[in-house]
Design a protein around this motif. Structure first.
Motif, PDB file in Angstrom:
ATOM      1  N   LEU A   1     -22.027  -1.137 -55.352  1.00  0.00           N
ATOM      2  CA  LEU A   1     -21.002  -0.142 -55.664  1.00  0.00           C
ATOM      3  C   LEU A   1     -21.523   0.811 -56.734  1.00  0.00           C
ATOM      4  CD1 LEU A   1     -17.816  -2.405 -55.836  1.00  0.00           C
ATOM      5  CD2 LEU A   1     -18.415  -0.809 -54.005  1.00  0.00           C
ATOM      6  N   LEU A   2     -21.191   2.075 -56.602  1.00  0.00           N
ATOM      7  CA  LEU A   2     -21.564   3.086 -57.589  1.00  0.00           C
ATOM      8  C   LEU A   2     -20.350   3.337 -58.479  1.00  0.00           C
ATOM      9  CD1 LEU A   2     -23.632   5.205 -58.611  1.00  0.00           C
ATOM     10  CD2 LEU A   2     -22.593   6.818 -56.996  1.00  0.00           C
ATOM     11  N   VAL A   3     -20.436   2.931 -59.726  1.00  0.00           N
ATOM     12  CA  VAL A   3     -19.324   3.068 -60.663  1.00  0.00           C
ATOM     13  C   VAL A   3     -19.723   4.041 -61.761  1.00  0.00           C
ATOM     14  CG1 VAL A   3     -17.785   1.868 -62.254  1.00  0.00           C
ATOM     15  CG2 VAL A   3     -18.567   0.712 -60.173  1.00  0.00           C
ATOM     16  N   THR A   4     -19.024   5.166 -61.823  1.00  0.00           N
ATOM     17  CA  THR A   4     -19.336   6.217 -62.799  1.00  0.00           C
ATOM     18  C   THR A   4     -18.188   6.481 -63.761  1.00  0.00           C
ATOM     19  OG1 THR A   4     -18.479   7.997 -61.392  1.00  0.00           O
ATOM     20  CG2 THR A   4     -20.784   7.375 -61.094  1.00  0.00           C
TER      21      THR A   4
ATOM     22  N   LEU B   1     -26.628   7.139 -50.156  1.00  0.00           N
ATOM     23  CA  LEU B   1     -25.556   7.137 -51.146  1.00  0.00           C
ATOM     24  C   LEU B   1     -24.423   7.992 -50.609  1.00  0.00           C
ATOM     25  CD1 LEU B   1     -25.725   7.705 -54.987  1.00  0.00           C
ATOM     26  CD2 LEU B   1     -24.311   9.218 -53.587  1.00  0.00           C
ATOM     27  N   ALA B   2     -23.206   7.535 -50.792  1.00  0.00           N
ATOM     28  CA  ALA B   2     -22.020   8.342 -50.492  1.00  0.00           C
ATOM     29  C   ALA B   2     -21.009   8.093 -51.590  1.00  0.00           C
ATOM     30  CB  ALA B   2     -21.442   7.990 -49.125  1.00  0.00           C
ATOM     31  N   ALA B   3     -20.469   9.162 -52.154  1.00  0.00           N
ATOM     32  CA  ALA B   3     -19.539   9.017 -53.270  1.00  0.00           C
ATOM     33  C   ALA B   3     -18.650  10.246 -53.374  1.00  0.00           C
ATOM     34  CB  ALA B   3     -20.301   8.811 -54.576  1.00  0.00           C
ATOM     35  N   ASP B   4     -17.506  10.047 -54.026  1.00  0.00           N
ATOM     36  CA  ASP B   4     -16.602  11.161 -54.305  1.00  0.00           C
ATOM     37  C   ASP B   4     -16.988  11.744 -55.657  1.00  0.00           C
ATOM     38  OD1 ASP B   4     -14.376  12.851 -54.900  1.00  0.00           O
ATOM     39  OD2 ASP B   4     -13.179  11.705 -53.474  1.00  0.00           O
ATOM     40  N   THR B   5     -17.127  13.049 -55.723  1.00  0.00           N
ATOM     41  CA  THR B   5     -17.594  13.693 -56.949  1.00  0.00           C
ATOM     42  C   THR B   5     -16.598  13.605 -58.093  1.00  0.00           C
ATOM     43  OG1 THR B   5     -16.820  15.807 -56.051  1.00  0.00           O
ATOM     44  CG2 THR B   5     -19.183  15.307 -55.837  1.00  0.00           C
ATOM     45  N   ASP B   6     -15.371  13.131 -57.833  1.00  0.00           N
ATOM     46  CA  ASP B   6     -14.443  12.925 -58.942  1.00  0.00           C
ATOM     47  C   ASP B   6     -14.652  11.574 -59.619  1.00  0.00           C
ATOM     48  OD1 ASP B   6     -13.279  11.057 -57.260  1.00  0.00           O
ATOM     49  OD2 ASP B   6     -11.359  12.072 -57.095  1.00  0.00           O
ATOM     50  N   GLY B   7     -15.532  10.742 -59.032  1.00  0.00           N
ATOM     51  CA  GLY B   7     -15.833   9.437 -59.605  1.00  0.00           C
ATOM     52  C   GLY B   7     -14.941   8.316 -59.108  1.00  0.00           C
ATOM     53  N   ILE B   8     -13.984   8.646 -58.238  1.00  0.00           N
ATOM     54  CA  ILE B   8     -13.041   7.645 -57.731  1.00  0.00           C
ATOM     55  C   ILE B   8     -12.972   7.752 -56.215  1.00  0.00           C
ATOM     56  CG2 ILE B   8     -10.678   6.770 -57.809  1.00  0.00           C
ATOM     57  CD1 ILE B   8     -12.114   6.528 -60.468  1.00  0.00           C
ATOM     58  N   ASP B   9     -13.364   6.686 -55.518  1.00  0.00           N
ATOM     59  CA  ASP B   9     -13.308   6.673 -54.060  1.00  0.00           C
ATOM     60  C   ASP B   9     -11.986   6.063 -53.623  1.00  0.00           C
ATOM     61  OD1 ASP B   9     -14.209   7.065 -51.459  1.00  0.00           O
ATOM     62  OD2 ASP B   9     -15.190   5.108 -51.345  1.00  0.00           O
ATOM     63  N   GLY B  10     -11.058   6.901 -53.196  1.00  0.00           N
ATOM     64  CA  GLY B  10      -9.732   6.408 -52.835  1.00  0.00           C
ATOM     65  C   GLY B  10      -8.955   6.072 -54.094  1.00  0.00           C
ATOM     66  N   ILE B  11      -8.571   4.800 -54.218  1.00  0.00           N
ATOM     67  CA  ILE B  11      -7.835   4.373 -55.410  1.00  0.00           C
ATOM     68  C   ILE B  11      -8.581   3.262 -56.146  1.00  0.00           C
ATOM     69  CG2 ILE B  11      -5.577   5.036 -54.487  1.00  0.00           C
ATOM     70  CD1 ILE B  11      -5.102   2.099 -53.782  1.00  0.00           C
ATOM     71  N   GLU B  12      -9.850   3.068 -55.807  1.00  0.00           N
ATOM     72  CA  GLU B  12     -10.627   1.999 -56.440  1.00  0.00           C
ATOM     73  C   GLU B  12     -11.309   2.505 -57.715  1.00  0.00           C
ATOM     74  OE1 GLU B  12     -10.084  -0.856 -55.344  1.00  0.00           O
ATOM     75  OE2 GLU B  12      -9.200  -0.330 -53.424  1.00  0.00           O
ATOM     76  N   ASN B  13     -12.098   1.640 -58.351  1.00  0.00           N
ATOM     77  CA  ASN B  13     -12.758   2.030 -59.597  1.00  0.00           C
ATOM     78  C   ASN B  13     -14.184   2.512 -59.381  1.00  0.00           C
ATOM     79  OD1 ASN B  13     -14.047  -0.327 -58.917  1.00  0.00           O
ATOM     80  ND2 ASN B  13     -13.753  -1.352 -60.885  1.00  0.00           N
ATOM     81  N   ASN B  14     -14.617   2.608 -58.139  1.00  0.00           N
ATOM     82  CA  ASN B  14     -15.974   3.064 -57.844  1.00  0.00           C
ATOM     83  C   ASN B  14     -15.961   4.471 -57.268  1.00  0.00           C
ATOM     84  OD1 ASN B  14     -14.759   1.966 -55.415  1.00  0.00           O
ATOM     85  ND2 ASN B  14     -16.748   2.239 -54.438  1.00  0.00           N
ATOM     86  N   ALA B  15     -17.046   5.191 -57.490  1.00  0.00           N
ATOM     87  CA  ALA B  15     -17.191   6.521 -56.893  1.00  0.00           C
ATOM     88  C   ALA B  15     -17.584   6.420 -55.430  1.00  0.00           C
ATOM     89  CB  ALA B  15     -18.240   7.321 -57.658  1.00  0.00           C
ATOM     90  N   GLY B  16     -18.309   5.368 -55.099  1.00  0.00           N
ATOM     91  CA  GLY B  16     -18.803   5.152 -53.738  1.00  0.00           C
ATOM     92  C   GLY B  16     -19.737   3.961 -53.759  1.00  0.00           C
ATOM     93  N   ALA B  17     -20.862   4.090 -53.067  1.00  0.00           N
ATOM     94  CA  ALA B  17     -21.816   2.984 -53.022  1.00  0.00           C
ATOM     95  C   ALA B  17     -23.195   3.515 -52.630  1.00  0.00           C
ATOM     96  CB  ALA B  17     -21.365   1.910 -52.043  1.00  0.00           C
ATOM     97  N   ILE B  18     -24.175   2.631 -52.738  1.00  0.00           N
ATOM     98  CA  ILE B  18     -25.552   2.923 -52.338  1.00  0.00           C
ATOM     99  C   ILE B  18     -26.005   1.799 -51.418  1.00  0.00           C
ATOM    100  CG2 ILE B  18     -27.930   3.217 -53.147  1.00  0.00           C
ATOM    101  CD1 ILE B  18     -26.828   4.156 -55.810  1.00  0.00           C
ATOM    102  N   ILE B  19     -26.712   2.148 -50.340  1.00  0.00           N
ATOM    103  CA  ILE B  19     -27.279   1.102 -49.486  1.00  0.00           C
ATOM    104  C   ILE B  19     -28.794   1.245 -49.419  1.00  0.00           C
ATOM    105  CG2 ILE B  19     -25.209   0.720 -48.106  1.00  0.00           C
ATOM    106  CD1 ILE B  19     -26.408   2.409 -45.889  1.00  0.00           C
ATOM    107  N   LEU B  20     -29.460   0.096 -49.564  1.00  0.00           N
ATOM    108  CA  LEU B  20     -30.912  -0.012 -49.485  1.00  0.00           C
ATOM    109  C   LEU B  20     -31.264  -0.990 -48.369  1.00  0.00           C
ATOM    110  CD1 LEU B  20     -31.508  -0.555 -53.324  1.00  0.00           C
ATOM    111  CD2 LEU B  20     -31.392   1.629 -52.101  1.00  0.00           C
ATOM    112  N   PRO B  21     -32.459  -0.897 -47.800  1.00  0.00           N
ATOM    113  CA  PRO B  21     -32.833  -1.824 -46.724  1.00  0.00           C
ATOM    114  C   PRO B  21     -32.639  -3.298 -47.101  1.00  0.00           C
ATOM    115  CG  PRO B  21     -34.420  -0.044 -46.849  1.00  0.00           C
ATOM    116  CD  PRO B  21     -33.497   0.138 -48.024  1.00  0.00           C
ATOM    117  N   LYS B  22     -32.891  -3.640 -48.365  1.00  0.00           N
ATOM    118  CA  LYS B  22     -32.779  -5.040 -48.774  1.00  0.00           C
ATOM    119  C   LYS B  22     -31.351  -5.569 -48.678  1.00  0.00           C
ATOM    120  CE  LYS B  22     -32.120  -4.161 -53.743  1.00  0.00           C
ATOM    121  NZ  LYS B  22     -32.689  -4.371 -55.094  1.00  0.00           N
TER     122      LYS B  22
END
Length: 427
Positions: free
Chosen positions: A401-404, A349-370
């Motif tokens: 996408l991780l949306v908080t 998982l990688a995300a910005d702790t303010d809840g906004i990654d750049g100027i998008e609506n997501n904080a970041g994202a999560i990746i799983l093997p699948k």
């Protein structure tokens, strides 16, 4: 022991955010007598939540205003909360910066000013210096953000083009008592860099600002060059008498958030290792370093044995060459995704702790093997999306996408990579 990797990583991010919220962190830095009158000013993504907490602990009269990013507001009864644009400043930010500057001008030594600062304050508290237009600042800011310049370099330029940053707000406030409370979002927790240091002395010079613009080949108009070549553009320096009655306190840091996360992971039963709270560099290159480390852990149990989680903070950068969508945390994950190739033991998982990654609506994202097999099924080629700086549109169809929404705080990047033993790994 079985854990749900996605739930576990999401929980760690939530703990990082909780540890950075201002609740319960202001009172200890305020005067023992909280029944007097105070003028409150502030700027940043946590400005509204900090103002709300100040209202909770201050019994006396409060007046003033703070500015936060659009959508990052909180309900306050005595302190006015306004919103403006981030990361590129707008006219609303300029207007509130003017109001804040005027609010603290002409005070006496009997007055008390409480300044609340947090990440994003540089763009939100935008008052161009004499002879420089908002359009000038916007264009230079946009160019710096795309150039890959580090946050301290960007803030150096911002300070020297500003009428309020680089200690100038403290100069306007003097001789009043000034207490600055800050949430750090910068590597090293430097008070001179948080929100471009409007209430502290500035160690950088106008010559440094010129060198940064030249280093990143940022075109600037003649009026800006003329300003930077004049002594008037120099910021407040250490020893200036305007700082005599001023104090500065940091109430939350990236390191404190990482330590809270590490305690939570250990409580769950997963050993946790903090790499650093101040990692900088190009997002995709930082990801390659992380990938090499976690593959070594998964494949050779070095330098740590799985299960374990690796966490880190700081502020990476993205040199924008494409025209895609996405922030630095999503780009970090996309590069990590490319390096891992669906490694069956690794989740991230990688995300910005303010809840906004750049100027998008997501904080970041999560990746799983699948997600690797799913990306192949959907014909999504990670390298193509990396080349176009289009991490958002890569992860969106993977539903990763991780949306908080706005968290009302900001201690910058948070990265967590979980490595499980082969027998425990799942999709």
């Amino acid at each position: 022991m079985y854990i749900d990797p996605e739930q576990f990583l999401t929980s760690l991010f939530e703990h990082a955010v909780d540890a950075a919220l201002p609740a319960g962190k202001l009172a200890q830095y305020l005067p023992a007598n909280k029944t007097g009158k105070a003028i409150v000013i502030g700027a940043g993504k946590a400005a509204a939540s900090m103002a709300q907490e100040l209202e909770n602990v201050w019994q006396g009269e409060l007046t003033g205003l703070v500015v936060t990013r659009y959508g990052h507001t909180a309900t306050c009864q005595r302190i006015e909360v306004l919103e403006a644009a981030h990361p590129v400043p707008d006219s609303a930010g300029r207007e509130v910066a003017t109001r804040i500057f005027n609010l603290v001008t002409g005070l006496t030594a009997d007055d008390l000013v409480i300044c609340l600062l947090s990440g994003g304050g540089s763009a939100l508290l935008s008052l161009p210096a004499a002879g420089i237009s908002l359009d000038d600042k916007q264009a230079i800011n946009k160019a710096l953000l795309k150039s890959g310049a580090a946050i301290d370099e960007i803030n150096c330029v911002r300070k020297h083009l500003s009428a309020i940053k680089g200690g100038r707000l403290a100069k306007a406030t003097a001789p009043a008592k000034l207490i600055t409370l800050a949430i750090s979002d910068v590597p090293g927790d430097l008070d001179t860099v948080i929100a471009s240091g409007p209430t502290v002395a500035d160690p950088t010079t106008r010559h440094d600002a010129c060198a940064i613009l030249e280093r990143y080949d940022i075109a600037v108009p003649n009026n800006v060059l003329s300003w930077l070549h004049s002594e008037e553009s120099e910021t407040v320096k250490a020893g200036d008498s305007c700082l005599t009655n001023s104090e500065f306190h940091i109430i939350a840091t990236p390191q404190s958030a990482l330590e809270a996360v590490a305690r939570e992971a250990v409580n769950i039963g997963i050993p946790c290792h903090i790499l650093s709270d101040c990692i900088e560099g190009e997002s995709r290159e930082v990801a390659k370093m992380h990938a090499a480390l976690v593959k070594q852990i998964a494949d050779k149990s070095q330098p740590f044995s799985p299960p374990c989680v690796i966490i880190s903070g700081g502020e990476t950068t993205v040199t924008v060459k494409g025209n895609g969508r996405g922030g630095r945390n999503s780009e970090f994950l996309l590069s990590l995704f490319q390096e891992l190739q669906g490694h069956s033991q690794i989740y991230a998982l990688a995300a910005d702790t303010d809840g906004i990654d750049g100027i998008e609506n997501n904080a970041g994202a999560i990746i799983l093997p699948k997600h690797f097999k799913l990306s192949q099924k959907l014909a999504l080629k990670a390298q193509d999306y990396l080349d176009n700086n289009d991490s958002y549109n890569f992860f969106n169809p993977l539903h990763s996408l991780l949306v908080t929404g706005p968290t009302l705080t900001n201690v910058n990047d948070f990265r967590a990579i979980l490595v499980l033993p082969k027998s425990n790994s799942s999709s």
